[in-house]
Design an enzyme around this catalytic site. Structure first.
Site, PDB file in Angstrom:
ATOM      1  CG  HIS A  44      -0.905   6.447   2.216  1.00  0.00           C
ATOM      2  ND1 HIS A  44      -0.388   5.187   2.440  1.00  0.00           N
ATOM      3  CD2 HIS A  44      -1.976   6.558   3.049  1.00  0.00           C
ATOM      4  CE1 HIS A  44      -1.110   4.577   3.367  1.00  0.00           C
ATOM      5  NE2 HIS A  44      -2.070   5.388   3.773  1.00  0.00           N
ATOM      6  NE  ARG A  91      -3.524   2.733   0.796  1.00  0.00           N
ATOM      7  CZ  ARG A  91      -3.280   3.991   0.418  1.00  0.00           C
ATOM      8  NH1 ARG A  91      -2.207   4.270  -0.309  1.00  0.00           N
ATOM      9  NH2 ARG A  91      -4.098   4.951   0.759  1.00  0.00           N
TER      10      ARG A  91
HETATM   11 MN    MN Z   1      -3.020   5.049   5.664  1.00  0.00          MN
END
Ligand code: MN
Ligand code: MN
Length: 422
Positions: free
Chosen positions: A132, A129
């Protein structure tokens, strides 16, 4: 199967009353003597459930009804409208990309939940992922497998750790972080954000920032010639495959070791910790800012309830409750003024909701352990136990209200047990 369960639900309603010592004749007498017109209506509703009034000759979604018999044929104690209290991840759209998938239950899906939103995500081994940050705090529990997480502090120290099933992490709003699936089969986890309208699609991605900054500014910022920046991503990565990382020790050493190591602990081993409370009916683990200091805005109680066991009647004065069901099968009734109650069944991958201060219980209705999380947008878990309340006031007061005599009252637990002994 469906009819059996429906009937079982009705019978359970009756057996509960016989436990309280009220036969049907006594119940009728009590309805006449003490209960209001509403009590008599309840009798009528019970009768309606038993006879032709509850028949349904038309179409049905049978698999859905079998999952939720208490919703289809509510117990006669249900009344009024308490708003939506159920949703399921298995009704949501999965965003599948190479390397994993994600789906979410937010205020859009479950409109009552204005405080918290949840995301369930899968990453295959090596997949990221991407790096961010976002406007909400992020609480997480690992549901399967292994992952490596990183988070940067404003002072430049970095936290890097590996997590596995039952571990938590907490990343404050704005703090940049990453998650990577490890071997042998990546991971799956639940993320909970302290904003009901949060969306996993609305996060600040490092790839998109690169794609939306003039190249000459990037050159100047990094002190690199344009040729060195030729392969920067031109769109969002979000979830994407990559090679497995080096060992945790090697990764920590590669970025500067002790000199840059975060003094703050952002992960917590919840499943490995001793239960906060344990009875013959199950166990509960409470993790909030008292034992996991960084978890300032999200508090949790993980319940493991044995077959037939009950998370006692209680309420939370400080926050609404967002639930995630991990395993087993249970039912919950939420009580709200004025005289409203809603009962529903909950299965693995379902989300439950309880408004702040609303009375509720959760009962294991199957023959395997029921595992679920209570989550609060709060710094600590706070609750009131109905049992404890009626044991802390004079017995005469309880008798005046509930007609429970002293002998019966003495057998009710005076301490808050959370999960009652079986
Ligand atoms: Mn996050
Ligand atoms: Mn609760």
């Amino acid at each position: 199967m469906s009819d059996e369960k429906k009937n079982k639900g009705v019978h359970d309603g009756f057996s509960r009353r016989s436990v309280l010592g009220l036969g049907s004749a006594a119940l009728a007498a009590a309805a006449l003597a003490g209960l209001s017109a509403q009590g008599q209506t309840r009798e009528g509703t019970q009768k309606a459930e038993r006879d032709h009034s509850s028949s349904n000759p038309g179409q049905e979604n049978k698999p859905l009804l079998e999952q939720n018999p208490n919703s289809n044929t509510p117990p006669p104690t249900d009344s009024g409208d308490v708003g939506p209290i159920w949703y399921s991840y298995d009704l949501t759209k999965k965003r599948i990309q190479e390397g994993g998938w994600t789906h979410q239950v937010t205020q859009r899906e479950l409109p009552s939940s204005t405080d918290l939103a949840g995301v369930n995500m899968r990453l295959t081994a090596g997949s990221f992922r991407e790096m961010h940050w976002h406007t909400a705090d992020e609480w997480s529990i690992m549901l399967y497998g292994n992952a490596r997480v990183t988070v940067l502090n404003p002072d430049g120290t970095i936290f890097i750790d590996d997590v596995s099933k039952g571990d938590l992490w907490y990343f404050p709003a704005g703090f940049p972080h990453s998650i990577q699936g490890l071997g042998p089969d990546g991971c799956e986890f639940l993320l909970v954000f302290d904003q009901g309208m949060f969306s996993e699609d609305g996060t600040f991605l490092i790839s998109e920032w690169m794609a939306h900054t003039p190249p000459d500014v990037l050159s100047k910022n990094f002190g690199l010639p344009a040729s060195a920046l030729a392969n920067l991503p031109t769109g969002s990565l979000y979830i994407f495959p990559a090679d497995l990382p080096k060992s945790l020790a090697e990764d920590k050493a590669a970025v500067g070791g002790q000199n840059v190591q975060s003094p703050i602990q952002y992960t917590f081993k919840m499943e490995a910790m001793a239960p906060t409370k344990r009875t013959t009916g199950g166990e509960i683990r409470i993790v909030d800012s008292h034992n996991f200091p960084v978890s300032k805005n999200v508090a949790t109680a993980m319940n493991i309830i044995k077959p037939g066991g009950l998370r006692e009647l209680h309420w939370h004065p400080n926050a609404s409750e967002w639930q995630f069901y991990i395993a087993g099968k249970g039912r919950m009734t939420v009580f709200m003024p004025v005289g409203s109650a809603r009962t529903m069944d909950f299965n693995a991958n379902d989300v439950g909701f309880v408004p702040a201060n609303a009375g509720h219980y959760v009962e294991n209705t199957d023959d395997t352990d029921l595992v679920f999380l209570e989550l609060f947008k709060a710094s600590e878990v706070v609750d009131f136990s109905l049992n404890q309340w009626i044991r802390r006031v004079p017995p005469e007061m309880v008798y005046s209200h509930l007609k429970l005599d002293k002998n019966a009252l003495q057998t009710i637990p005076a301490e808050k047990l959370d999960i009652l002994p079986r």
